[in-house]
Design a protein around this motif. Structure first.
Motif, PDB file in Angstrom:
ATOM      1  N   HIS A 169     -13.800  -4.288   0.911  1.00 38.71           N
ATOM      2  CA  HIS A 169     -13.552  -4.375  -0.527  1.00 38.71           C
ATOM      3  C   HIS A 169     -14.606  -5.180  -1.277  1.00 38.71           C
ATOM      4  O   HIS A 169     -14.866  -4.935  -2.438  1.00 38.71           O
ATOM      5  CB  HIS A 169     -12.154  -4.937  -0.780  1.00 38.71           C
ATOM      6  CG  HIS A 169     -11.087  -4.095  -0.151  1.00 38.71           C
ATOM      7  ND1 HIS A 169     -10.733  -2.864  -0.643  1.00 38.71           N
ATOM      8  CD2 HIS A 169     -10.333  -4.280   0.958  1.00 38.71           C
ATOM      9  CE1 HIS A 169      -9.784  -2.330   0.118  1.00 38.71           C
ATOM     10  NE2 HIS A 169      -9.533  -3.173   1.097  1.00 38.71           N
TER      11      HIS A 169
ATOM     12  N   ILE B 268      -5.151   7.474   0.946  1.00 34.57           N
ATOM     13  CA  ILE B 268      -6.141   7.548   2.026  1.00 34.57           C
ATOM     14  C   ILE B 268      -5.544   8.136   3.302  1.00 34.57           C
ATOM     15  O   ILE B 268      -6.270   8.418   4.256  1.00 34.57           O
ATOM     16  CB  ILE B 268      -6.736   6.160   2.328  1.00 34.57           C
ATOM     17  CG1 ILE B 268      -5.631   5.157   2.675  1.00 34.57           C
ATOM     18  CG2 ILE B 268      -7.569   5.668   1.149  1.00 34.57           C
ATOM     19  CD1 ILE B 268      -6.158   3.810   3.155  1.00 34.57           C
TER      20      ILE B 268
ATOM     21  N   HIS C  12      -1.698   4.192   0.136  1.00 34.20           N
ATOM     22  CA  HIS C  12      -2.701   3.969  -0.901  1.00 34.20           C
ATOM     23  C   HIS C  12      -3.550   2.745  -0.572  1.00 34.20           C
ATOM     24  O   HIS C  12      -3.040   1.747  -0.051  1.00 34.20           O
ATOM     25  CB  HIS C  12      -2.031   3.755  -2.256  1.00 34.20           C
ATOM     26  CG  HIS C  12      -1.010   4.795  -2.593  1.00 34.20           C
ATOM     27  ND1 HIS C  12      -1.346   6.104  -2.857  1.00 34.20           N
ATOM     28  CD2 HIS C  12       0.344   4.718  -2.687  1.00 34.20           C
ATOM     29  CE1 HIS C  12      -0.250   6.793  -3.129  1.00 34.20           C
ATOM     30  NE2 HIS C  12       0.787   5.972  -3.020  1.00 34.20           N
ATOM     31  N   THR C  13      -4.828   2.814  -0.901  1.00 37.79           N
ATOM     32  CA  THR C  13      -5.655   1.627  -0.750  1.00 37.79           C
ATOM     33  C   THR C  13      -5.221   0.577  -1.765  1.00 37.79           C
ATOM     34  O   THR C  13      -4.913   0.897  -2.916  1.00 37.79           O
ATOM     35  CB  THR C  13      -7.143   1.956  -0.943  1.00 37.79           C
ATOM     36  OG1 THR C  13      -7.896   0.738  -0.936  1.00 37.79           O
ATOM     37  CG2 THR C  13      -7.405   2.678  -2.245  1.00 37.79           C
TER      38      THR C  13
ATOM     39  N   TYR D 291      -5.428   0.047   8.033  1.00 40.45           N
ATOM     40  CA  TYR D 291      -4.219   0.845   7.887  1.00 40.45           C
ATOM     41  C   TYR D 291      -4.042   1.648   9.182  1.00 40.45           C
ATOM     42  O   TYR D 291      -4.843   2.553   9.469  1.00 40.45           O
ATOM     43  CB  TYR D 291      -4.338   1.788   6.691  1.00 40.45           C
ATOM     44  CG  TYR D 291      -4.764   1.114   5.401  1.00 40.45           C
ATOM     45  CD1 TYR D 291      -3.849   0.858   4.374  1.00 40.45           C
ATOM     46  CD2 TYR D 291      -6.095   0.720   5.199  1.00 40.45           C
ATOM     47  CE1 TYR D 291      -4.240   0.241   3.194  1.00 40.45           C
ATOM     48  CE2 TYR D 291      -6.497   0.109   4.018  1.00 40.45           C
ATOM     49  CZ  TYR D 291      -5.574  -0.137   3.028  1.00 40.45           C
ATOM     50  OH  TYR D 291      -5.971  -0.746   1.859  1.00 40.45           O
TER      51      TYR D 291
ATOM     52  N   PRO E 229       0.781  -1.229   0.000  1.00 41.49           N
ATOM     53  CA  PRO E 229       0.000   0.000   0.000  1.00 41.49           C
ATOM     54  C   PRO E 229       0.819   1.290   0.000  1.00 41.49           C
ATOM     55  O   PRO E 229       0.243   2.368   0.134  1.00 41.49           O
ATOM     56  CB  PRO E 229      -0.803  -0.128   1.305  1.00 41.49           C
ATOM     57  CG  PRO E 229       0.081  -0.926   2.202  1.00 41.49           C
ATOM     58  CD  PRO E 229       0.850  -1.875   1.326  1.00 41.49           C
TER      59      PRO E 229
ATOM     60  N   VAL F  57     -14.931   3.059   2.692  1.00 38.96           N
ATOM     61  CA  VAL F  57     -14.435   3.352   4.036  1.00 38.96           C
ATOM     62  C   VAL F  57     -15.516   2.992   5.053  1.00 38.96           C
ATOM     63  O   VAL F  57     -16.629   3.518   4.997  1.00 38.96           O
ATOM     64  CB  VAL F  57     -14.075   4.846   4.178  1.00 38.96           C
ATOM     65  CG1 VAL F  57     -13.583   5.136   5.596  1.00 38.96           C
ATOM     66  CG2 VAL F  57     -13.021   5.239   3.153  1.00 38.96           C
TER      67      VAL F  57
ATOM     68  N   LEU G 278     -11.209  -0.475   5.476  1.00 37.44           N
ATOM     69  CA  LEU G 278     -11.948  -0.510   4.211  1.00 37.44           C
ATOM     70  C   LEU G 278     -12.580  -1.873   3.994  1.00 37.44           C
ATOM     71  O   LEU G 278     -11.988  -2.902   4.350  1.00 37.44           O
ATOM     72  CB  LEU G 278     -11.008  -0.208   3.035  1.00 37.44           C
ATOM     73  CG  LEU G 278     -10.196   1.089   3.065  1.00 37.44           C
ATOM     74  CD1 LEU G 278      -9.289   1.152   1.855  1.00 37.44           C
ATOM     75  CD2 LEU G 278     -11.118   2.295   3.103  1.00 37.44           C
TER      76      LEU G 278
ATOM     77  N   GLN H  96      -8.541   1.713  -6.216  1.00 34.36           N
ATOM     78  CA  GLN H  96      -7.220   1.116  -6.018  1.00 34.36           C
ATOM     79  C   GLN H  96      -6.139   2.148  -6.325  1.00 34.36           C
ATOM     80  O   GLN H  96      -6.152   2.801  -7.365  1.00 34.36           O
ATOM     81  CB  GLN H  96      -7.050  -0.092  -6.930  1.00 34.36           C
ATOM     82  CG  GLN H  96      -5.760  -0.858  -6.714  1.00 34.36           C
ATOM     83  CD  GLN H  96      -5.611  -2.019  -7.677  1.00 34.36           C
ATOM     84  OE1 GLN H  96      -5.389  -1.819  -8.866  1.00 34.36           O
ATOM     85  NE2 GLN H  96      -5.762  -3.226  -7.175  1.00 34.36           N
TER      86      GLN H  96
ATOM     87  N   THR I  24      -9.427  -4.370   4.710  1.00 30.96           N
ATOM     88  CA  THR I  24      -8.045  -4.000   5.018  1.00 30.96           C
ATOM     89  C   THR I  24      -8.049  -2.921   6.095  1.00 30.96           C
ATOM     90  O   THR I  24      -8.996  -2.138   6.215  1.00 30.96           O
ATOM     91  CB  THR I  24      -7.292  -3.482   3.780  1.00 30.96           C
ATOM     92  OG1 THR I  24      -8.056  -2.456   3.136  1.00 30.96           O
ATOM     93  CG2 THR I  24      -7.007  -4.605   2.807  1.00 30.96           C
TER      94      THR I  24
END
Length: 235
Positions: free
Chosen positions: A126, A156, A102-103, A134, A63, A109, A124, A152, A132
């Motif tokens: 998906h 974020i 980055h996602t 972070y 990411p 979200v 997040l 993608q 995921t």
């Protein structure tokens, strides 16, 4: 050799710059590989092969642009702050403070918050299977909100050391059906192919692009005037 069909953008009737790559062909050792830019039902442009299969992976390998992996995925890790052994179902990417995060995939979200352990964090969703997380961000990306749809590679947040952290890094976690899995060992997953509803439209695009790509076997770039049906021009 290769051929590329690319937009040619004009300003006041004069050439200004080149835009999107609309189609590309690469020929090597008797094999030919092609890619076509097509907008899916959600309005997102992506590249597909002649059979309509996506050429983009559903998840990025990492990411962010990181310096090194400072901690790996393990069930027994000595926590540098708590001074005790505990599971670490994550990958820690060491990187300078402020490095963009980055996602790794398209998503929504579902959490954007702060707590004393994770610091500033974003979660997040998906699809029906994957999420995921972070952690330890220095700050969130401007305009990011719970419910926001992200693409993608979209930024974020930024690397930091908020929460229980001894230095700037990203604690990145991947879940499948609620169970943490190692992001470094997940099998590459292709993005969705062209839908059956739009496959005829995609085939028409392929049919229109191929004669231009095949126009010359030498290395060339085709320039397609925006809003015209001009043939590609070699540069």
């Amino acid at each position: 050799s290769f051929s590329v069909l690319v937009e040619k953008r004009l300003r006041d009737g004069k050439f200004a710059t080149y835009g999107r790559i609309l189609a590309a062909e690469f020929r090597n050792q008797g094999e030919t590989y092609r890619a076509y830019l097509f907008t899916d039902e959600k309005g997102s442009p992506a590249y597909y092969n002649e059979e309509g299969k996506s050429l983009r992976k559903a998840f990025l390998k990492a990411p962010l642009a990181f310096s090194r992996i400072s901690s790996g995925f393990t069930q027994r890790r000595f926590h540098p702050v708590l001074k005790t052994y505990r599971p670490h179902p994550a990958i820690d990417y060491a990187a300078p403070t402020g490095t963009p995060i980055h996602t790794v995939a398209d998503g929504v979200v579902i959490q954007k918050a702060f707590n004393k352990y994770n610091g500033n964090y974003v979660r997040l969703r998906h699809n029906n299977s994957f999420e995921t997380l972070y952690n330890h961000m220095s700050r969130f990306a401007s305009g990011l909100r719970v419910g926001s749809r992200v693409s993608q590679g979209q930024t974020i947040g930024h690397v930091g050391a908020t929460g229980l952290a001894t230095g700037p890094h990203l604690d990145f976690r991947l879940y499948k059906n609620g169970t943490p899995i190692n992001p470094l060992t997940i099998r590459a997953i292709a993005s969705a192919p062209v839908s059956s509803k739009r496959f005829a439209e995609f085939q028409a695009l392929v049919k229109s692009c191929n004669p231009r790509l095949e126009a010359d076997s030498a290395v060339r770039i085709g320039a397609l005037d925006r809003n015209t049906d001009a043939k590609p021009e070699p540069l």
